[in-house]
Write a protein that holds these residues in place. Structure first.
Motif, PDB file in Angstrom:
ATOM      1  N   ARG A  40       2.740  -3.081  -5.854  1.00 36.24           N
ATOM      2  CA  ARG A  40       1.818  -2.234  -5.118  1.00 36.24           C
ATOM      3  C   ARG A  40       0.499  -2.075  -5.847  1.00 36.24           C
ATOM      4  O   ARG A  40       0.398  -2.242  -7.039  1.00 36.24           O
ATOM      5  N   LEU A  41      -0.512  -1.772  -5.063  1.00 33.08           N
ATOM      6  CA  LEU A  41      -1.846  -1.599  -5.619  1.00 33.08           C
ATOM      7  C   LEU A  41      -2.001  -0.188  -6.133  1.00 33.08           C
ATOM      8  O   LEU A  41      -1.437   0.748  -5.608  1.00 33.08           O
ATOM      9  N   ARG A  42      -2.846  -0.050  -7.158  1.00 35.11           N
ATOM     10  CA  ARG A  42      -3.131   1.267  -7.692  1.00 35.11           C
ATOM     11  C   ARG A  42      -4.141   1.942  -6.797  1.00 35.11           C
ATOM     12  O   ARG A  42      -4.848   1.296  -6.051  1.00 35.11           O
ATOM     13  N   MET A  43      -4.254   3.262  -6.937  1.00 35.41           N
ATOM     14  CA  MET A  43      -5.069   4.031  -5.991  1.00 35.41           C
ATOM     15  C   MET A  43      -6.512   3.587  -5.970  1.00 35.41           C
ATOM     16  O   MET A  43      -7.089   3.352  -4.907  1.00 35.41           O
ATOM     17  N   ASP A  44      -7.114   3.457  -7.142  1.00 34.40           N
ATOM     18  CA  ASP A  44      -8.530   3.136  -7.125  1.00 34.40           C
ATOM     19  C   ASP A  44      -8.751   1.699  -6.669  1.00 34.40           C
ATOM     20  O   ASP A  44      -9.753   1.381  -6.018  1.00 34.40           O
ATOM     21  N   PHE A 104       0.817  -1.197   0.000  1.00 37.16           N
ATOM     22  CA  PHE A 104       0.000   0.000   0.000  1.00 37.16           C
ATOM     23  C   PHE A 104       0.850   1.245   0.000  1.00 37.16           C
ATOM     24  O   PHE A 104       0.438   2.270   0.532  1.00 37.16           O
ATOM     25  N   ASP A 105       2.068   1.184  -0.544  1.00 42.61           N
ATOM     26  CA  ASP A 105       2.928   2.354  -0.401  1.00 42.61           C
ATOM     27  C   ASP A 105       2.820   3.260  -1.598  1.00 42.61           C
ATOM     28  O   ASP A 105       3.792   3.859  -2.027  1.00 42.61           O
ATOM     29  N   LEU A 106       1.626   3.401  -2.135  1.00 41.10           N
ATOM     30  CA  LEU A 106       1.425   4.303  -3.261  1.00 41.10           C
ATOM     31  C   LEU A 106       1.848   5.740  -2.977  1.00 41.10           C
ATOM     32  O   LEU A 106       2.457   6.363  -3.820  1.00 41.10           O
ATOM     33  N   GLN A 123       9.349  -4.499 -11.342  1.00 44.04           N
ATOM     34  CA  GLN A 123      10.023  -3.463 -10.561  1.00 44.04           C
ATOM     35  C   GLN A 123       9.260  -2.152 -10.690  1.00 44.04           C
ATOM     36  O   GLN A 123       9.076  -1.436  -9.717  1.00 44.04           O
ATOM     37  N   ASP A 124       8.778  -1.859 -11.906  1.00 41.38           N
ATOM     38  CA  ASP A 124       8.009  -0.634 -12.087  1.00 41.38           C
ATOM     39  C   ASP A 124       6.711  -0.683 -11.327  1.00 41.38           C
ATOM     40  O   ASP A 124       6.189   0.349 -10.922  1.00 41.38           O
ATOM     41  N   MET A 125       6.176  -1.891 -11.153  1.00 40.23           N
ATOM     42  CA  MET A 125       4.929  -1.987 -10.415  1.00 40.23           C
ATOM     43  C   MET A 125       5.151  -1.957  -8.929  1.00 40.23           C
ATOM     44  O   MET A 125       4.208  -1.972  -8.172  1.00 40.23           O
ATOM     45  N   GLY A 126       6.369  -1.943  -8.495  1.00 36.45           N
ATOM     46  CA  GLY A 126       6.613  -1.755  -7.077  1.00 36.45           C
ATOM     47  C   GLY A 126       6.957  -3.005  -6.310  1.00 36.45           C
ATOM     48  O   GLY A 126       6.915  -3.014  -5.097  1.00 36.45           O
ATOM     49  N   ALA A 127       7.327  -4.070  -6.989  1.00 33.84           N
ATOM     50  CA  ALA A 127       7.647  -5.295  -6.267  1.00 33.84           C
ATOM     51  C   ALA A 127       9.050  -5.259  -5.701  1.00 33.84           C
ATOM     52  O   ALA A 127       9.645  -6.291  -5.517  1.00 33.84           O
TER      53      ALA A 127
END
Lengths: 387, 393, 209
Positions: free
Chosen positions: A316-320, A232-234, B144-148
């Protein structure tokens, strides 16, 4: 052995004159909490980097000190000697206050967590309420940081962060309400006492019941969202255009934000341990000779390891998607969990309550999970090959 | 006497020259223009995108590149044919051996050279190894771009190191291989190389299984990539997109099967096709292609014959092909890499042109990103698989 | 069920974490500069000039033909031919380079100079720690910095060195054989006495008979 810190503190307090003794006692507790948790923070930064490194088939930091464990000292020195850049158009007072407004409430929240038998700084009647109230004050600092930087990207990042934190407050609190209901009190000490006792070898922890297990998972997911941890570190997503609400902070203020985030993680993990994992109780009857604070910190380190593990694995998950998850999945599950906890209590001991409560938890989980995915046509796919 | 000023004044760039679709001039003031600038952790090199946002949705996107332009084609006109070979390594610097092969293929067409059997097998083996390491790295970079936080990337690099070690023992350098020559290859396989290569190829499916277990059914990955960045079949064909991006939309076009270049006809392999044309399809097609490449490698390593390495008629120095023109293309890991050479009988080419797959695939970036959120732009760009060395040459 | 894929992924990660303590394949870091990987035999980084024997000036194989200078794609080699000649390994007098400079910052390690050299005089070294702190002068390597003995070449690239040694030995043998044949022919010509003009007139009528 178990009461060693308490006896030590009483011995120290004896030195002060009688009318100042409560004050001195409070100061000693505060100093102890700050000291212990700040060093735990330093230890966690190294452990996180080494843990992530091992997950990724590489060493973490291993040059500074034995196996790299003096790395936080190097990081601290670096943060202190960096130039403190404040944007010219920034609102100076708010910009300065934002890290302080983050760190102070987060340390306050640690005051109500019982870390051992009789080892709680503040034994209030409304401990859990105090904890959540103070924890919500940290969100103010996020907005202060974003607003005062006069940077449209940091403002957008701050707004996203606030939206995320507010949405996840609701499942957090509702999943803890089920524990409060069963334990019958808002005081953290009472809640830990309600989990005392052993039943044929297994402890009475709330996590070992169907509603407790579901509540524990909900609480931990919401806790990860509250502390802006992956996935959740968007708001601090480095690979998006908005690098976060602390984009304009450098040097020691950045280190303070970092500190605040990690201490927040400790505080909310500590609350999870208090509510669900039996506080400072040992897991098995034959292990009660180990001091209680060892158990508390052991459980805390385990939860931190789980946080690090999750960070190393998931994108990570996107905001929406984040907001969808909070409002369309976590909130209904938390409410159903509350209902299940009530039914558990009313049904009385026996096999039937296990069966009914497990179905009441797993059923909606399955249904809501399907609903979350089918809305967007998302699922496994099979691929064709050309001839 | 001219009255022009000494300094050159450029007109002010206007970003809202053409209002995006669906926005009238009243709303234009609410739009936010962001430059995802050349220095960015996720743009795969020095690449800039001017994105116009309405809240969080993208309404206009203009890619700006040229930050890595190195005059490759002009240098090609001033250098001999052999001298351009090391420069082709640096086009798509991840896949230097396929670049070399495409250039060598074109020159061989121009000069009419024959390639011995063993050299053909070596070319196929090195090209498929290149494809393996490129697709593995793409999966890593996308995640990596997606945050993993780098975990799949490190696993992909672990395998890539093994393949680069193979390249180093064969050609002398890990990335800038400069290995193909006109009429064959530069030097023969050292002793023990085939066994080493077989070991690497045997251990690769295990890595692929791990990679897929980590990622394929990950719900977060699925929700972030399915339905995002969709390219329709018609758009793909019209924009001359090639490579895995084209096959993800469902068009069956693999140059290895269409052109029958090299000796690909002797190997049994299938071409995976996607159905939706979104980011998830592109990622999965590349994973499936990796498995097919492993199959090709196993067959090639088993069947490689002995023999000479280079056409005896080919000359190293003083190489002057007859005047004419030739266009040679191969299925590079990124798409169709083509070279167009015009010779006028001198040692240097008259015209030297590269068809870069990354650049042509980038032309549909705006169509893919419209209507999506800002966070998706990075993911879509990652799935196009660009390398700036090729885009800018 | 929601969460299945995530759990699978986490199991994978945990396996890597635990494996990194026991399995060497899962912790592939080489801690440079304390540990170094052995260089491959074919590795190449920067050229060097080969000389036979002990004297870098006398034994230098390079004959300043300037082919490598012409073929080098970024043109980083600067050669000035000498005015006089010196004998090479086979004894034949050849030019030698008075100045032979290669620019480290321009060279792209493509190895074309090695391929086109007809005399096995320039080969690729694997030394990569060539950085200096003088930006302007130190990156141009001169003949003295570039010259290395043949023994170094044999240690670095054994198969290549064996090939070039064989070729040079064959050339030397041919040159020696030719020299010997020449010397024999000369000796034979010297052994036969040169006829004096008076004797010639005696011989000619004899032959004419």
């Amino acid at each position: 052995m178990d009461q060693l810190p308490i006896t030590f503190k009483h011995w120290l307090v004896e030195f002060a004159p009688a009318e100042y003794q409560p004050l001195v006692s409070a100061i000693i507790s505060t100093a102890a909490i700050i000291g212990v948790f700040a060093s735990l923070f330093a230890l966690t930064t190294v452990l996180e980097r080494k843990g992530l490194g091992r997950i990724q088939n590489r060493y973490g930091p291993n040059r500074v000190g034995p196996f790299g464990f003096f790395q936080p000292i190097a990081d601290g020195v670096k943060a202190l000697i960096k130039e403190d850049i404040v944007p010219r158009a920034a609102d100076n007072l708010v910009h300065f206050m934002a890290p302080l407004v983050l760190v102070a409430p987060v340390f306050l929240a640690l005051a109500v967590i019982p870390m051992g038998r009789n080892l709680v700084a503040l034994d209030m009647g409304g401990g859990v309420l105090f904890f959540f109230a103070v924890g919500a004050a940290t969100e103010l600092s996020v907005f202060m940081a974003g607003w005062s930087s006069r940077n449209k990207y940091s403002l957008l990042g701050a707004m996203r962060a606030i939206a995320q934190m507010i949405s996840y407050e609701v499942p957090l609190i509702i999943s803890s309400v089920s524990v409060i209901m069963i334990a019958g009190s808002l005081s953290t000490v009472r809640i830990v006492e309600a989990q005392a006792g052993y039943d044929g070898g297994l402890p009475h922890w709330f996590v070992l019941t169907p509603w407790g297990l579901a509540g524990f998972f909900l609480f931990m997911i919401a806790a990860a969202a509250e502390s802006n941890r992956s996935p959740f570190d968007l708001p601090e997503g480095e690979s998006e255009i908005i690098a976060g609400y602390y984009i304009e902070y450098s040097g020691f203020k950045f280190a303070l934000f970092f500190l605040g985030e990690y201490i927040g993680m400790f505080a909310v993990s500590g609350m999870a341990i208090t509510l669900f994992l039996g506080g400072w109780h040992a897991p098995f009857e034959f292990l009660t000779w180990v001091p209680s604070y060892i158990w508390f910190f052991g459980k805390l380190l385990t939860l931190i390891a789980v946080f690090i593990w999750v960070r190393g694995t998931l994108p990570r998950l996107r905001m929406d998607q984040l907001m969808n998850f909070a409002w369309k999945f976590m909130l209904p599950m938390a409410l159903i969990n509350l209902l299940t906890a009530g039914i558990w209590h009313l049904l009385g001991p026996g096999f039937s309550r296990w069966l009914i409560c497990s179905i009441l938890v797993l059923g909606p989980y399955w249904i809501l999970g399907r609903a979350l995915f089918q809305a967007k046509n998302v699922g496994k796919r099979i691929y064709q090959y050309a001839e | 006497m001219n009255s022009e000023p000494d300094t050159l004044t450029l007109p002010e760039p206007k970003s809202f020259e053409l209002l995006p679709k669906g926005i009238d001039s009243n709303q234009a003031g609410d739009l936010l223009e962001v430059s995802m600038g050349p220095q960015h952790p996720s743009t795969h090199g020095v690449f800039r995108m001017d994105v116009v946002l309405d809240g969080e949705r993208v309404v206009k996107l203009k890619p700006v590149f040229g930050y890595l332009h190195r005059n490759h084609e002009k240098i090609g006109e001033n250098t001999t044919y052999l001298g351009s070979m090391p420069y082709t390594d640096r086009l798509d610097y991840f896949c230097s051996l396929t670049n070399n092969w495409a250039y060598a293929l074109t020159v061989e067409k121009l000069a009419g050279l024959q390639i011995p059997e063993r050299a053909e097998y070596i070319r196929v083996i090195t090209a498929e190894l290149t494809r393996l390491q490129n697709h593995a790295c793409l999966g890593g970079f996308l995640l990596q771009d997606m945050g993993a936080s780098g975990t799949p990337l490190m696993y992909a690099f672990r395998e890539r190191e093994k393949i680069l070690d193979l390249f180093e023992s064969l050609t002398g350098a890990r990335m800038m291989c400069n290995y193909m020559r006109f009429g064959g290859c530069r030097c023969d396989l050292p002793s023990g190389w085939i066994e080493q290569a077989k070991q690497v190829v045997e251990s690769f499916p295990k890595f692929l299984d791990e990679f897929e277990a980590l990622l394929n059914e990950n719900e977060i990955l699925m929700t972030r990539t399915q339905g995002v960045g969709v390219v329709s079949k018609a758009l793909a064909v019209n924009a001359s997109i090639t490579g895995p991006m084209l096959r993800a939309t469902g068009v069956n076009y693999d140059i290895r099967k269409v052109d029958h270049y090299g000796i690909y006809d002797r190997f049994a392999f299938r071409v995976p096709l996607g159905a939706h044309g979104d980011v998830y399809d592109r990622y999965m097609i590349r994973v499936l292609e990796m498995r097919e490449s492993v199959k090709i490698l196993q067959q090639a390593l088993r069947d490689i014959p002995g023999g000479p390495i280079v056409d005896p008629k080919a000359k190293l120095r003083g190489f002057r092909p007859k005047p004419g023109e030739a266009y040679g293309r191969i299925e590079a890991p990124k798409g169709e890499l083509g070279f167009y050479l015009i010779s006028d009988g001198s040692p240097n080419p008259y015209r030297y042109r590269v068809r870069p797959p990354s650049l042509i695939n980038l032309t549909v970036l705006e169509d893919m990103c419209l209507g999506h959120l800002v966070g998706d732009v990075v993911v879509i760009l990652g799935s196009v698989d660009i390398v700036l060395g090729e885009v800018d040459r | 069920m929601l969460g299945e894929g995530i759990i699978k992924g986490m199991v994978e990660t945990a396996r890597n974490f635990a494996g990194s303590f026991v399995d060497e394949d899962r912790l592939t870091t080489v801690q440079y500069p304390e540990e170094r990987l052995p260089q491959k035999e074919a590795a190449r980084n920067f050229p060097f000039l080969v000389y036979d024997g002990k004297d870098p000036e006398a034994g230098l194989r390079c004959v300043a033909c300037q082919i490598c200078e012409k073929e080098c794609p970024p043109q980083c080699i600067y050669i000035t031919k000498s005015k006089d000649r010196k004998p090479d390994h086979a004894g034949k007098p050849q030019f030698f380079p008075a100045v032979f400079d290669i620019d480290v910052s321009v060279c792209m390690s493509c190895q074309i100079c090695v391929e086109v050299c007809p005399f096995d005089a320039i080969k690729m070294d694997t030394e990569f720690e060539l950085s200096t702190d003088d930006r302007f002068g130190d990156l141009l390597q001169h003949k003295e910095d570039l010259a290395r003995p043949n023994t170094y070449f044999q240690k670095l690239h054994p198969t290549d060195a064996a090939e070039s040694d064989a070729r040079l030995a064959a050339e030397r043998a041919k040159a020696e054989a030719k020299q010997k044949a020449d010397a024999e022919a000369k000796a034979k010509a010297a052994a036969v006495p040169k006829p004096s003009p008076a004797q010639v007139s005696n011989v000619v009528p004899a032959l004419a008979k």
